[in-house]
Design an enzyme around this catalytic site. Structure first.
Site, PDB file in Angstrom:
ATOM      1  N   ARG A 262       0.851  -1.194   0.000  1.00 55.31           N
ATOM      2  CA  ARG A 262       0.000   0.000   0.000  1.00 55.31           C
ATOM      3  C   ARG A 262       0.884   1.239   0.000  1.00 55.31           C
ATOM      4  O   ARG A 262       1.890   1.304   0.718  1.00 55.31           O
ATOM      5  CB  ARG A 262      -0.929   0.020   1.217  1.00 55.31           C
ATOM      6  CG  ARG A 262      -1.948  -1.109   1.192  1.00 55.31           C
ATOM      7  CD  ARG A 262      -2.919  -1.056   2.338  1.00 55.31           C
ATOM      8  NE  ARG A 262      -3.762  -2.240   2.341  1.00 55.31           N
ATOM      9  CZ  ARG A 262      -4.633  -2.548   3.303  1.00 55.31           C
ATOM     10  NH1 ARG A 262      -4.768  -1.736   4.339  1.00 55.31           N
ATOM     11  NH2 ARG A 262      -5.358  -3.642   3.234  1.00 55.31           N
ATOM     12  N   ARG A 277       2.838   0.990  10.299  1.00 55.29           N
ATOM     13  CA  ARG A 277       2.245   1.368   9.011  1.00 55.29           C
ATOM     14  C   ARG A 277       3.342   1.332   7.951  1.00 55.29           C
ATOM     15  O   ARG A 277       4.188   2.207   7.881  1.00 55.29           O
ATOM     16  CB  ARG A 277       1.630   2.770   9.114  1.00 55.29           C
ATOM     17  CG  ARG A 277       0.747   3.148   7.925  1.00 55.29           C
ATOM     18  CD  ARG A 277       0.216   4.560   8.096  1.00 55.29           C
ATOM     19  NE  ARG A 277      -0.688   4.682   9.222  1.00 55.29           N
ATOM     20  CZ  ARG A 277      -1.991   4.422   9.180  1.00 55.29           C
ATOM     21  NH1 ARG A 277      -2.548   4.030   8.058  1.00 55.29           N
ATOM     22  NH2 ARG A 277      -2.735   4.561  10.262  1.00 55.29           N
ATOM     23  N   GLU A 349      -6.035  -1.211  15.586  1.00 57.69           N
ATOM     24  CA  GLU A 349      -6.644  -2.190  14.683  1.00 57.69           C
ATOM     25  C   GLU A 349      -5.650  -3.269  14.260  1.00 57.69           C
ATOM     26  O   GLU A 349      -4.520  -2.976  13.872  1.00 57.69           O
ATOM     27  CB  GLU A 349      -7.176  -1.479  13.433  1.00 57.69           C
ATOM     28  CG  GLU A 349      -7.814  -2.429  12.429  1.00 57.69           C
ATOM     29  CD  GLU A 349      -8.033  -1.798  11.063  1.00 57.69           C
ATOM     30  OE1 GLU A 349      -8.069  -2.544  10.071  1.00 57.69           O
ATOM     31  OE2 GLU A 349      -8.143  -0.552  10.988  1.00 57.69           O
ATOM     32  N   SER A 352      -9.909  -6.370  10.335  1.00 59.75           N
ATOM     33  CA  SER A 352     -11.162  -5.747   9.917  1.00 59.75           C
ATOM     34  C   SER A 352     -11.930  -6.782   9.105  1.00 59.75           C
ATOM     35  O   SER A 352     -11.441  -7.250   8.078  1.00 59.75           O
ATOM     36  CB  SER A 352     -10.887  -4.496   9.078  1.00 59.75           C
ATOM     37  OG  SER A 352     -12.080  -3.784   8.818  1.00 59.75           O
ATOM     38  N   ARG A 391       1.469  -6.481  12.578  1.00 61.99           N
ATOM     39  CA  ARG A 391       0.840  -5.867  13.751  1.00 61.99           C
ATOM     40  C   ARG A 391       0.704  -6.879  14.883  1.00 61.99           C
ATOM     41  O   ARG A 391       0.782  -6.515  16.068  1.00 61.99           O
ATOM     42  CB  ARG A 391      -0.508  -5.269  13.375  1.00 61.99           C
ATOM     43  CG  ARG A 391      -0.373  -4.053  12.474  1.00 61.99           C
ATOM     44  CD  ARG A 391      -1.621  -3.216  12.408  1.00 61.99           C
ATOM     45  NE  ARG A 391      -1.365  -1.981  11.660  1.00 61.99           N
ATOM     46  CZ  ARG A 391      -2.164  -0.922  11.655  1.00 61.99           C
ATOM     47  NH1 ARG A 391      -3.281  -0.941  12.365  1.00 61.99           N
ATOM     48  NH2 ARG A 391      -1.859   0.147  10.954  1.00 61.99           N
TER      49      ARG A 391
END
Length: 430
Positions: A262, A277, A349, A352, A391
């Protein structure tokens, strides 16, 4: 993608659902495009009928020796041919205009999704575990002495720039062990079928899974025209594109461990320290293709699969339902799972899980044939992280950190780490 017939039948309900997402009414503009398209179709069909009728009369006029009528009809047929070609091109342009407009509109939220403007309006529905009392100042993952030797940001920056990391030694092994633990659990206990998928895909795969055109700026495009996948949701979901599945073959539950990419466009300045991130990361992704009647139950099942991974690792977490203003573009309902990170003193988070209903299925024409007969209907698709590996590594390291700089690892990882469950302050696995 939305069905224009549904919008045509109840434009007020469509606009009301968009309003819950904080969007202005769109039905009138869409219906205007639809009306223009249908008018072009009608005109093309009328011209075709006129040409066919004239074509039948040409031979008859020739047989009667009526040269004037013969020439008139022949000229009419020729002119209609040109008119039909022009109208058919206008129909294609009108189809494209309507499709492009529909592709830009997000999914409509389920009726029981809480209304709200942003993350402040999300609703917590579950909490598990109690954050451990450290008795010392908790460090972030990249500050823990035992982690520092195995988490190299400087070399990664030399190779690739910011938002990359090079893992080595014990930390790399823990990362790999986490991914294998997740995969094996989902396959052997949760009934998912493991896949190894490409990480390069064509436009159609990104479009069909609602990543284009909306999120083009957030993904990487190669010079050859391939997209690097943001998640294997793209490859797993699009694997049924264009298919008509037997109802008996549903549900289809899949899982894959892949690299993900990403660009993180728009996230400048956010989570720049550490590996929270990144441009390149790994995820174990779950995707389900189900009968429409099973969509909500499958979402709850998928959420439990992700929660169970955290419970086995002994990581405190909370589960929240996203409000209408915080849901993703393609979701009808989303459950976010947030894991406790002692170094930040907050929940972040880590998974999801979303149902898209038939939103993706319409874009990629994925259907099933009912066992009782009748026309094929669109499947429902769901996706969820099970989990984000990097994560999860962060959470394991931060929650297991000790005052002396070592890290005690979860017992559940023992089989994947050769029974070695301590990362020493010097960075060794023992």
């Amino acid at each position: 993608m939305h069905d224009i017939r549904t919008i045509r039948d109840d434009p007020a309900a469509f606009d009301a659902a968009l309003a819950r997402r904080g969007l202005a009414p769109m039905s009138s503009d869409l219906l205007a495009l639809d009306e223009a398209r249908r008018a072009k179709v009608t005109a093309a069909e009328a011209a075709l009928a006129e040409r066919n009728a004239a074509s039948k009369e040409v031979g008859a006029a020739k047989g009667r020796g009526d040269e004037a009528e013969f020439e008139r009809l022949r000229a009419l047929v020729a002119s209609k041919k040109d008119e039909i070609a022009r109208l058919e091109e206008e129909v294609r342009e009108a189809d494209t205009a309507l499709r492009d407009a529909l592709l830009e509109i997000p999914n409509l939220p389920d009726a029981d999704v809480p209304d709200g403007a942003d993350e402040a309006d999300n609703q917590e529905v579950n909490r598990w575990g109690t954050p451990r009392e450290m008795g010392f100042k908790a460090l972030e993952h990249f500050e823990i002495p035992g982690v520092v030797p195995g988490m190299d940001f400087e070399t990664a920056a030399k190779l690739s720039g910011s938002r990359f990391v090079m893992l080595r030694g014990a930390v790399a092994r823990i990362h790999r062990g986490l991914a294998q633990f997740m995969l094996d659990t989902h396959v052997t206990e949760n009934g998912l079928t493991e896949h190894m998928t490409p990480v390069l895909v064509r436009d159609d795969a990104m479009l069909g899974t609602d990543k284009l055109p909306k999120f083009g700026d957030e993904s990487f495009l190669t010079r050859e025209g391939y997209w690097l996948i943001p998640t294997s949701e793209v490859t797993l979901t699009y694997s049924v594109a264009g298919d008509v599945l037997a109802e008996a073959d549903l549900p289809r539950r899949m899982v894959a461990h892949t690299l993900c990419f990403r660009s993180e466009a728009g996230s400048a300045g956010r989570d720049t320290a550490g590996m929270l991130r990144q441009h390149q990361f790994e995820k174990v992704e779950m995707v389900s293709v189900v009968h429409p009647d099973q969509s909500r139950a499958e979402l709850d099942r998928m959420t439990r699969c992700a929660e169970d991974i955290l419970e086995r690792l002994g990581l405190p977490y909370r589960t929240i339902v996203l409000c209408t203003g915080d849901m993703g573009f393609g979701a009808k309902r989303t459950h976010d799972i947030e894991v406790w990170l002692p170094g930040q003193g907050t929940y972040r988070e880590i998974s999801s899980c979303s149902t898209t209903g038939d939103f993706q299925a319409r874009r990629m024409n994925a259907r099933f044939k009912p066992s009782a007969g009748g026309k094929p209907d669109f499947v429902h698709t769901l996706n969820g992280s099970g989990l984000a590996v990097g994560r999860c590594l962060i959470a394991v390291l931060e929650n297991g950190q000790q005052a002396d700089g070592s890290v005690v690892l979860p017992e559940a990882l023992g089989p994947w780490l050769g029974g070695k469950l301590t990362l020493t302050a010097e960075g060794e696995l023992v």
